[in-house]
Every structure is written in C-alpha cells, then in structure tokens.
Scaffold this motif. Structure first.
Motif, PDB file in Angstrom:
ATOM      1  N   HIS A   1       0.939  -3.206 -13.360  1.00 59.35           N
ATOM      2  CA  HIS A   1       0.498  -2.710 -14.686  1.00 59.35           C
ATOM      3  C   HIS A   1       0.082  -1.217 -14.402  1.00 59.35           C
ATOM      4  CE1 HIS A   1      -0.890  -2.466 -18.702  1.00 59.35           C
ATOM      5  NE2 HIS A   1      -1.978  -2.163 -18.191  1.00 59.35           N
ATOM      6  N   ARG A   2      -0.581  -1.010 -13.408  1.00 56.98           N
ATOM      7  CA  ARG A   2      -1.382   0.085 -13.148  1.00 56.98           C
ATOM      8  C   ARG A   2      -0.344   1.120 -12.544  1.00 56.98           C
ATOM      9  NH1 ARG A   2      -7.420   1.567 -10.535  1.00 56.98           N
ATOM     10  NH2 ARG A   2      -7.154   3.804 -10.834  1.00 56.98           N
ATOM     11  N   ILE A   3       0.445   0.700 -11.560  1.00 58.97           N
ATOM     12  CA  ILE A   3       1.305   1.662 -10.969  1.00 58.97           C
ATOM     13  C   ILE A   3       2.393   2.161 -12.055  1.00 58.97           C
ATOM     14  CG2 ILE A   3       3.310   0.496 -10.486  1.00 58.97           C
ATOM     15  CD1 ILE A   3       3.299   0.968  -7.695  1.00 58.97           C
ATOM     16  N   HIS A   4       2.397   1.667 -13.336  1.00 60.54           N
ATOM     17  CA  HIS A   4       3.479   2.244 -14.173  1.00 60.54           C
ATOM     18  C   HIS A   4       2.906   3.717 -14.790  1.00 60.54           C
ATOM     19  CE1 HIS A   4       5.339   2.509 -18.335  1.00 60.54           C
ATOM     20  NE2 HIS A   4       6.396   2.195 -17.708  1.00 60.54           N
ATOM     21  N   ALA A   5       1.727   4.101 -14.988  1.00 59.14           N
ATOM     22  CA  ALA A   5       1.214   5.044 -15.504  1.00 59.14           C
ATOM     23  C   ALA A   5       0.077   5.619 -14.603  1.00 59.14           C
ATOM     24  CB  ALA A   5       0.654   4.951 -17.102  1.00 59.14           C
ATOM     25  N   ASP A   6      -0.683   4.882 -14.062  1.00 53.78           N
ATOM     26  CA  ASP A   6      -1.791   5.479 -13.539  1.00 53.78           C
ATOM     27  C   ASP A   6      -2.107   5.026 -11.988  1.00 53.78           C
ATOM     28  OD1 ASP A   6      -4.444   6.734 -13.055  1.00 53.78           O
ATOM     29  OD2 ASP A   6      -5.430   5.362 -14.185  1.00 53.78           O
ATOM     30  N   PRO A   7      -1.207   5.080 -11.140  1.00 52.63           N
ATOM     31  CA  PRO A   7      -1.276   4.618  -9.933  1.00 52.63           C
ATOM     32  C   PRO A   7      -2.493   5.170  -9.331  1.00 52.63           C
ATOM     33  CG  PRO A   7       0.387   6.250  -9.823  1.00 52.63           C
ATOM     34  CD  PRO A   7       0.308   6.020 -11.271  1.00 52.63           C
ATOM     35  N   PRO A   8      -3.242   4.371  -8.553  1.00 51.00           N
ATOM     36  CA  PRO A   8      -4.250   4.858  -7.464  1.00 51.00           C
ATOM     37  C   PRO A   8      -3.711   5.600  -6.257  1.00 51.00           C
ATOM     38  CG  PRO A   8      -4.000   2.486  -7.402  1.00 51.00           C
ATOM     39  CD  PRO A   8      -3.174   2.922  -8.481  1.00 51.00           C
ATOM     40  N   PRO A   9      -4.618   6.310  -5.621  1.00 44.88           N
ATOM     41  CA  PRO A   9      -4.066   6.969  -4.310  1.00 44.88           C
ATOM     42  C   PRO A   9      -3.522   6.051  -3.539  1.00 44.88           C
ATOM     43  CG  PRO A   9      -6.237   7.419  -4.471  1.00 44.88           C
ATOM     44  CD  PRO A   9      -5.915   6.810  -5.947  1.00 44.88           C
ATOM     45  N   PHE A  10      -4.360   4.763  -3.249  1.00 44.67           N
ATOM     46  CA  PHE A  10      -4.099   3.895  -2.105  1.00 44.67           C
ATOM     47  C   PHE A  10      -4.993   2.457  -2.507  1.00 44.67           C
ATOM     48  CE2 PHE A  10      -7.659   6.600  -0.813  1.00 44.67           C
ATOM     49  CZ  PHE A  10      -8.648   5.775  -0.989  1.00 44.67           C
TER      50      PHE A  10
ATOM     51  N   ASP B   1       0.875  -1.245  -0.092  1.00 43.55           N
ATOM     52  CA  ASP B   1       0.034  -0.047   0.144  1.00 43.55           C
ATOM     53  C   ASP B   1       1.125   1.411   0.040  1.00 43.55           C
ATOM     54  OD1 ASP B   1      -2.643   1.418   0.184  1.00 43.55           O
ATOM     55  OD2 ASP B   1      -1.983   2.034   2.089  1.00 43.55           O
ATOM     56  N   GLY B   2       1.987   1.142   0.778  1.00 42.29           N
ATOM     57  CA  GLY B   2       2.861   2.134   0.743  1.00 42.29           C
ATOM     58  C   GLY B   2       3.466   2.800  -0.445  1.00 42.29           C
ATOM     59  N   LEU B   3       3.808   1.736  -1.437  1.00 42.07           N
ATOM     60  CA  LEU B   3       4.156   1.575  -2.451  1.00 42.07           C
ATOM     61  C   LEU B   3       3.527   2.460  -3.597  1.00 42.07           C
ATOM     62  CD1 LEU B   3       6.343  -1.581  -3.053  1.00 42.07           C
ATOM     63  CD2 LEU B   3       7.261   0.548  -2.843  1.00 42.07           C
ATOM     64  N   VAL B   4       2.230   2.043  -3.305  1.00 44.32           N
ATOM     65  CA  VAL B   4       1.045   2.348  -4.337  1.00 44.32           C
ATOM     66  C   VAL B   4       0.736   4.333  -3.971  1.00 44.32           C
ATOM     67  CG1 VAL B   4      -1.417   2.590  -4.808  1.00 44.32           C
ATOM     68  CG2 VAL B   4      -0.098   0.593  -4.905  1.00 44.32           C
ATOM     69  N   ARG B   5       0.771   4.374  -2.639  1.00 44.73           N
ATOM     70  CA  ARG B   5       0.625   5.812  -2.371  1.00 44.73           C
ATOM     71  C   ARG B   5       1.816   6.434  -2.878  1.00 44.73           C
ATOM     72  NH1 ARG B   5      -3.347   6.391   1.788  1.00 44.73           N
ATOM     73  NH2 ARG B   5      -4.146   4.416   2.579  1.00 44.73           N
ATOM     74  N   HIS B   6       2.842   6.361  -2.449  1.00 42.55           N
ATOM     75  CA  HIS B   6       4.260   7.214  -2.781  1.00 42.55           C
ATOM     76  C   HIS B   6       4.181   7.253  -4.376  1.00 42.55           C
ATOM     77  CE1 HIS B   6       6.094   7.945   0.946  1.00 42.55           C
ATOM     78  NE2 HIS B   6       5.400   6.882   1.616  1.00 42.55           N
ATOM     79  N   ALA B   7       3.953   6.089  -5.133  1.00 42.01           N
ATOM     80  CA  ALA B   7       3.999   6.439  -6.490  1.00 42.01           C
ATOM     81  C   ALA B   7       2.869   7.314  -7.236  1.00 42.01           C
ATOM     82  CB  ALA B   7       3.763   4.945  -7.101  1.00 42.01           C
ATOM     83  N   HIS B   8       1.744   7.474  -6.270  1.00 46.61           N
ATOM     84  CA  HIS B   8       0.691   8.358  -6.613  1.00 46.61           C
ATOM     85  C   HIS B   8       1.326   9.809  -6.085  1.00 46.61           C
ATOM     86  CE1 HIS B   8      -3.071   9.797  -7.424  1.00 46.61           C
ATOM     87  NE2 HIS B   8      -3.232  10.741  -6.253  1.00 46.61           N
ATOM     88  N   GLN B   9       1.775   9.924  -5.282  1.00 43.46           N
ATOM     89  CA  GLN B   9       2.206  11.216  -4.624  1.00 43.46           C
ATOM     90  C   GLN B   9       3.578  11.851  -5.263  1.00 43.46           C
ATOM     91  OE1 GLN B   9       2.395  10.510  -0.522  1.00 43.46           O
ATOM     92  NE2 GLN B   9       0.260   9.941  -0.191  1.00 43.46           N
ATOM     93  N   ASP B  10       4.675  11.235  -5.304  1.00 43.35           N
ATOM     94  CA  ASP B  10       5.673  11.398  -5.787  1.00 43.35           C
ATOM     95  C   ASP B  10       6.777  10.533  -6.272  1.00 43.35           C
ATOM     96  OD1 ASP B  10       8.202  12.788  -6.346  1.00 43.35           O
ATOM     97  OD2 ASP B  10       8.210  13.901  -4.281  1.00 43.35           O
TER      98      ASP B  10
END
Length: 876
Positions: free
Chosen positions: A532-541, A442-451
């Motif tokens: 797959h999604r974290i590459h271009a369109d990561p969700p906020p969490f 979850d932290g990887l997804v959140r940070h990928a979305h933020q910065d």
C-alpha cells in the motif's frame, strides 16, 4: 472431387471407399487441401455428434489422398482421430494398392510412434502381413501385441494356443527383454496359473518353439538391468517358470552373484537361494561363495543378511577347510547397523576362529570388529586372541553435528536489473527462501524510493509472464497463499486501484479461527502495508529486514535504521516496526540494554518503544494450560501479555490463548512455502510457532501425511525456549510415516542436542506416551533413532530411550502379558547398542520383568542384553 467431399462431410464411409477406388492418384492429391481444411474445421467439434460421424470418413480419405509415407503415417496417427478413427480393416484395404516397400515404410513409422498415440495394433499387424516386412519390435508394437494376445476376444483358447499361431513369436519375445517398463503391461496381462504368460512361455520353450538358452540369458540380463518393481516381478516369475537345471545354474554363477549383490530384494533372494543350493552341494568354490557373501553382507535387508550368515555357518560346519577364505567376509556383517546381524556374525567368529591359519584373516576381522559395540568387540578380541582396547578403558565421546551458524543477509542488489533477476528466481520456485525473500523485498522498497521508473522498466519483462499482468487493476485477495511477492510487484507496476491497496490483505480463514491464522495474519498485514505504501510514499528501506537467515535482527542495526528514519523525517510503517520488534535480539541482555540506551536517546516514539522492549524481560514461554490425552496429544497455551500491548491489531492474535477445541485445526494453509516465513516472524519465540503446527506434526504419524516436518530443523535453529510444543512436535515427526519427515526430525533432534537445548527426558516421555496410545509405531521410531545413533549420538539417543522404554515395557508385565508391539525388540536393540557404546549404567523400570521372561525370543534376548549392559561393572 466434390462428390468425395460431400460423402466425407456426410460421414458416408462406404461411399467414400467406393469413390476412392475409382480415383487416380492425381485426383486424390487434388482433394487433400480441402480434406486438410475440413480437419481444422472439425477440431473444435471433434467431441460432438457431428465430429464422431464425419471423422472416420475424413480419416480414411486423408490417408488415401496422400502419397508420402511420412505424411500418411502422421495422418493415421493424428490425435484428432484417436476417439473416432476409421476401422483398421478399411484403412488396410484402402492402402493395399500401394507399393509394398512404401507400405512397409508406413508400417514402421507407425510402430515408432509413442504408446500415447494409440495406433491400433490391428492396423500395424495388418500392414505387416500386407507388406511382408520384418516385424517391428518397438514399444508400441510389442505392447499392442501383448494386449492383443491377452485380450478377451480369444478367451476360448489358451495363451499358449494363441502364441503358437504367432509367426513372429521369437522376435517379439526377444523384444520383451529389451524394452524398458514393459513389465507393467506384461505383468498385467500375465495373470496367474497355467494360462499365465510366464507359464505359457515356459511351455513353448519346453516344446522347442523358443530357444531355451536365449530365454534364460534374456531373463538374467533383464533382471541384471533392474527397473521398476513390475518389471522385476514378471521376469522373475518367468525365470522360475523356466526352472533352470543344475547345469544351467552352474553356467550362470556370475549372473547369480551379481543379482544377489545388486538386484531388488525378491530377485536377490532368489539368486541367493540358487547359490546356496550350489554351495551346500559342494558345487560352488569357496572363493565364489566368499565373493557372494561380501556383496550380500553389504546390503541392508536383514532377511538376506541372516540367510547368508546361516549359509556360511552350514558350509563351514560341513567343510572347515574354507575358513581362511570365507571368514573375512564377516567383516561386513560386523559393521552392520542391526545388532542381531552383528551378534550372529560374532558367534560365527567365535565358533570358527580356532581354525584360522592365515594371520591376515585375524587382522581383517579385528579391523571389522572396531565398528562393534564395546561388549561385542571384546568377544571378538577374545576369540581372535588379539589385543583390542577393552570397553571399560575407552573414553566415550559423543559425536554431534556442529552448531549451525546463521548466515548474514547480503545487502539488497544495487542495480534494478540485478534485483529483477532475483525477483524472477523467487517467482520461479524459491518462495521458501526466507533470506532471499527478505533481501529482495528490501531491495524493491529501496529502488522504489530511489528510482521507481527504472525499477518498473526492469521488472516488466519478469512480471509479464504472470497471469494478472495484462489486467488494469488487481485486488489484494488475488494474492493469497505464497504469492506475496506478486502483490508487491502489482503495486510497483501501478495495478492498484485508485490510491493504492486501501483494502487490507485479509486471510479469509482468520474469521473462521484457523489455528495458523495468527501467523498468516501478521505476515499478510506487513506485506499489505508495504504494498500500500510503496504505491505513493515508499520508505527508503525497511526496518524489519533481518540481519541473519534465521530472522534475527541485531538491536544495533535497528537503532541505526531508526536514526536514519529520524534524520530523513520518514514515518515508520506500524506493521514493519512491529515485525522489527519481534525480530530484534533480546536474549543477549548486555547487548540489548546497551542498544536500549542509544534507542532512548533518539527521542522518537519508535526509539522509546524499542528501548522499553529491549529492557523488558526476555521472550516469555507461554503457560501450558491443557495437555490432551488419547491418540492425538495436543497442547493449549495461555495468553502472552507482552504481545497484547502496543502492537498493531493484526499482530495481537500471536499472543492470544491457543485452544485445542475452539480453534479450527484444519484449513487451507497447505502451502509449505509459507512455513519458513512463520519461523522468521517469531525467531526468538519458536514455541508460538510450534504450538500452532502441532496438529500438522501429529498428522505425520496419525494420518500418514507428508511434508510438515520440513520446518522442524528451522525451528531447532531458531531461538527462544525449546519447550513442550517443540518437543511434542519432534516426537510426532520421529514416528512419521514417510522417510523424509523422519530424517527432518532427526536433523532437528541433533541440532537441539548440539545446541544443548534438547530435553531428553521430556522427549522420551512424549514418545512413550504416544507409543503407548498407538499413535507412534515403534517400527518407525526405530528407523529414526537408529539413523541418529549412526551419526555418533549414542548418549543422546540413550538419554531419550531410557525414558521411552518404561511406558512400553510396563504393558508387558503380568501373568499373561500381551504380545509386544511390532518393532519393540528392534527398539530395545538400538537402546542396548547405544548404552554399550556410551557406557551407560543404571536401571530402566520394568526392564527386569521382560528380561526374566521364559524363552529366547528376540524381545527377551535384547532385554537381557540391555540389562547386562546397564549393570556391567566398570574396571578401575
């Protein structure tokens, strides 16, 4: 100089020897740089024909062309020359013109090398003779000497004859007692019979070549130090071969006592026999015998304990004057877990209690009797004349462990650096930590979305140690097994081809129908979609991050996440939402229905789906369609329709029928790190996980495999019905070959009992069936149930065994009943002990027929004991 190098490169070792003899020290030193370069040149070719030809000449020349003792020793012992060295005779001849002190220095440096360096013993012993230096007593030298004496070249003479020719015999034999793990070599070359090492050393001791006192002291000290079984065995053989006299045995009473208390079983048994001989001959004071008895009776080996109790009985029968000194030792035996040991100790107390003169002895024995079952405790109380609480007056209380409390997951780390540290910890070996994995994911997804830039910068030092880091692109198929976190990292670090991982992460065994594949397929699908999604369109969490360490997600929390998605206009990933549905708590119907109202009010498709899911009936138990019979009992489950509707394709196999015969049970899902994630995949439907692991659980008992039971405590802590699959898997694990699997099964059993979810009748019947077919061995089950009973779960274990024993006892009926299976008397003893402690009453089918058999075998005596307990009248 060129002539020497030409001869070395040609491998003409005789010519090399001749050229070296005619060279000065300065000329030799001048050659060494080129010899060193040749060694480096040959390193890739040392296994080739050229290497085998040139290396011996190079080995010889390099040793001769250096002047430092350390440098020469390093050259002689270098690994480059292990398989193609110069002969020891040539090396010794080449070094013979050096100063004797220098040769002694080289010798001892070589002897200090580890055994793995394979320095030839002929080289070391030749240099010892040449320099007349003290013999080294290092591990490498002594082990080489052992092999040299026992080698085949001298089979024509006996070991004694070869040892007589050894000028350093006393020093080398003394070293045998000091070197750890030498027994593995000593025992291997020792052999048996008159020509063995123990017999040969004993003979030399008898002849006076070795000091007898030193040999006996060395054996005693070595056995007291303990070590591997090979060490213990060979030095015990030597001690027996030396055959200490009675006077020598009396001198070492303290050693025998220490060995009987703490040494390995064979050594303790020998020490016990020595002390027993002294005691029966009146040469061991009662105080010493009492000290020894307290130590031995603290051990766990039944054979040693029974022998000690027999010894105490014989000594007390010969001389009743030692009652006050010897009887207190029985307090240890009264508290032993084995009922036969307890019975023997109680009989000794009953026989000799009338002669007790010291009131303190009665107090010690009465305190020890508190650990006995009520029936045996009453016998001790009667013998001592003390007022213990009667068994019938006690209110038994079952002692079960506290119900495990799930841990709430901590929020994802706020800084990218802290998150990278947690990623590193998971990569280093915590892949089976579900809570850490989920919060990190979850932290990887959140940070990928933020910065994402800061996250990649923080992760690069951690990922740089991974083998794929330098690759331009990677494929999902590179990350099978437990490497799912690496797949996420590869996506974050832009190692994906094109627009991301367009090819789903597929388990190749899914096509083959592996029994575990639905679990792995669903887990893989979620990870792939995140990557797959974290590459271009990561969700906020993530929606599916659990609330609790068991994998449970609270419905209110999921509703809040869906509301946040709605406000942000974020679309939910299908597999992430499907996993969230499987994790959301539905067993709390009031909480689920309240959350369903709020979910429906969101007005989103996911909110509507969640509301339908929460208001539907709770997690269903799949119907059992088949239970096989025979050595390996397995189950077939029918279809679970609720997992077929509105779930992604990769999740639907979780609810499809489980077939014993149509699906492959053997596969390559060997990585135990994945199993905890499977329990968190279906935290309220543990039967779906258990049925797909049944073959693994059965192999613990049938095939003696190891490790599969590790997941059982997690299943016991999960939610959902504890049905036939979980209980059958638990039955297999209780009869597992390896102790760690049995302990995991005991933990799971106690957790289920503490949660009120254990079906004792079902588990007992499963155990009876498995033992009846020979799948589970009674002796293994005894260890498991005894361990569980020792925690205080006597009523629980009795509730299981009362349904297990009939299947075993039924096979012993008839005019000519067969021999009972090994371990059955012990199982009856555990059952009787649990029944006595818990106050159980009633009848066990076929128990009376066994108890009525003739004789006084342990099977019959324990059956009678159990029957007597079950029909004992309770005082009003």
């Amino acid at each position: 100089m060129s002539s020497l190098m030409d001869a070395v490169r040609a491998g003409r070792i005789a010519e090399v020897t001749s050229l070296l003899d005619g060279m000065t020290d300065a000329e030799r030193r001048a050659c060494f740089p080129e010899l060193k370069a040749l060694r480096k040149e040959l390193r890739p070719d040392r296994w080739s024909e050229r290497g085998r030809q040139v290396l011996p000449a190079l080995h010889l020349a390099g040793a001769a062309c250096q002047t430092g003792a350390a440098a020469v020793a390093n050259w002689l012992a270098a690994t480059d020359f292990i398989w193609a060295p110069a002969s020891p005779a040539r090396l010794i001849d080449t070094l013979a013109d050096r100063d004797l002190a220098w040769i002694a220095d080289v010798t001892h440096r070589l002897a200090q090398r580890p055994v793995s360096a394979r320095v030839p013993f002929d080289l070391m012993t030749g240099l010892v003779r040449l320099s007349a230096c003290p013999v080294p007593t290092t591990t490498a030298y002594v082990q080489g000497w052992l092999m040299h004496i026992g080698s085949t070249w001298a089979r024509s003479s006996s070991v004694v004859d070869r040892l007589r020719q050894e000028p350093h015999l006393a020093e080398l034999v003394a070293a045998l007692f000091e070197i750890d793990d030498i027994g593995s070599v000593f025992g291997w070359v020792a052999g048996e019979g008159r020509n063995s090492w123990p017999a040969s050393l004993a003979r030399l001791t008898e002849e006076g070549a070795l000091d007898r006192k030193s040999m006996l002291d060395g054996c005693a000290a070595r056995l007291l130090r303990g070590g591997r079984a090979s060490d213990v065995r060979v030095f015990l053989q030597l001690l027996r071969a030396l055959a200490p006299t009675r006077a020598e045995e009396r001198e070492r009473v303290a050693d025998w006592t220490a060995l009987a208390a703490d040494a390995a079983s064979p050594v303790a048994a020998h020490a016990q026999s020595v002390l027993a001989g002294l005691a029966l001959d009146g040469e061991l004071p009662p105080r010493r015998l009492a000290e020894m008895s307290e130590s031995v009776l603290f051990r766990t080996e039944k054979k040693l304990l029974r022998a000690q109790l027999v010894l105490l009985g014989k000594v007390l029968a010969k001389d009743a004057g030692g009652v006050d000194e010897l009887l207190p030792a029985l307090a240890q035996a009264l508290g032993h877990m084995d009922s036969e040991v307890q019975e023997r100790a109680v009989k000794l107390v009953e026989r000799h209690a009338p002669r007790i003169g010291d009131p303190g002895v009665r107090d010690v024995l009465a305190a020890g009797a508190e650990q006995l079952s009520p029936v045996l405790r009453a016998r001790v109380a009667k013998a001592l004349g003390v007022g213990l609480v009667p068994a019938s007056a006690e209110a038994y209380e079952e002692a079960l462990p506290a119900v495990p409390v799930p841990l709430r997951l901590s929020p994802a780390p706020e800084s990218a650096t802290e998150l990278a540290e947690e990623v590193g910890a998971l990569l280093a070996g915590a892949a089976d930590d579900v809570a850490a994995f989920e919060r990190t994911l979850d932290g990887l997804v959140r940070h990928a979305h933020q910065d994402p830039g800061a996250l990649r910068e923080a992760l690069e030092p951690v990922a740089s140690r991974l083998h794929w880091f330098t690759a331009a692109t990677v494929h999902p198929s590179d990350f099978f097994g437990h490497r799912h976190l690496e797949l996420i990292l590869a996506a974050l670090l832009r190692k994906t081809p094109g627009g991301g991982f367009r090819t789903p992460l597929r388990d190749p065994l899914s096509v083959a129908g592996c029994i575990h594949s639905p679990l792995g397929q669903a887990f893989n699908a979620r990870i792939w979609e995140i990557a797959h999604r974290i590459h271009a369109d990561p969700p906020p969490f993530l929606l599916s991050t659990p609330t609790w360490s068991t994998g449970i997600l609270e419905p209110d929390e999921l509703v809040a996440r869906l509301d946040a998605y709605r406000e942000l206009g974020v679309r939910a990933t299908p597999t992430d939402f499907a996993q969230a549905l499987l994790r959301v708590r539905r067993q709390d119907r009031a909480g689920a229905e309240a959350a369903a109202e709020r979910a429906a009010a969101l007005g989103t498709p996911e909110g509507t789906r969640l509301a339908q899911w929460l208001t539907a009936e709770g997690p269903a138990l799949p119907p059992v369609t088949l239970r096989t019979a025979g050595p390996r009992v397995l189950l077939e489950f029918g279809e679970l329709e609720e997992l077929q509707r509105d779930f992604p394709p990769d999740f639907r196999p979780l609810g499809r029928p489980v077939s014993v015969y149509r699906e492959h049970w053997r596969c390559y899902h060997w990585d135990a790190d994945l199993r905890p994630h499977w329990t968190a995949l279906l935290p309220e439907q543990r039967e779906l996980v258990a049925v797909r692991l049944l073959r693994d659980f059965s192999s613990l008992a049938v095939d003696d495999t190891r490790g599969a039971a590790e997941i059982l405590p997690r299943l016991a802590e999960s939610d959902g019905a504890a049905g036939p699959a979980l209980h059958l898997g638990l039955a297999y694990a209780l009869g597992a070959r390896h102790e760690e699997d049995r302990l995991a099964a005991v933990d799971a059993l106690l957790v289920l009992a503490a949660r009120g979810q254990l079906d004792a009748e079902r588990l007992g019947a499963d155990l009876g069936e498995l033992m009846g077919s020979g799948t589970v061995k009674p002796a293994r089950l005894v260890e498991s149930v005894r361990t569980a009973a020792a925690t205080g779960a006597n009523a629980t274990i009795w509730g299981i065994l009362r349904h297990t024993l009939p299947a075993l006892l039924a096979g012993l009926t008839g005019e000519r009943p067969p021999a009972p299976p090994r371990g059955l008397p012990d199982l009856l003893a555990v059952a009787a002990d649990c029944a006595e402690r818990s106050g159980a009453r009633g009848d066990v089918p076929h128990l009376a027929q066994t108890a009525d058999r003739r004789g006084s075998s342990r099977l019959v005596s324990q059956a009678r004991r159990l029957r007597s307990t079950l029909v004992l009248e309770v005082a009003a």
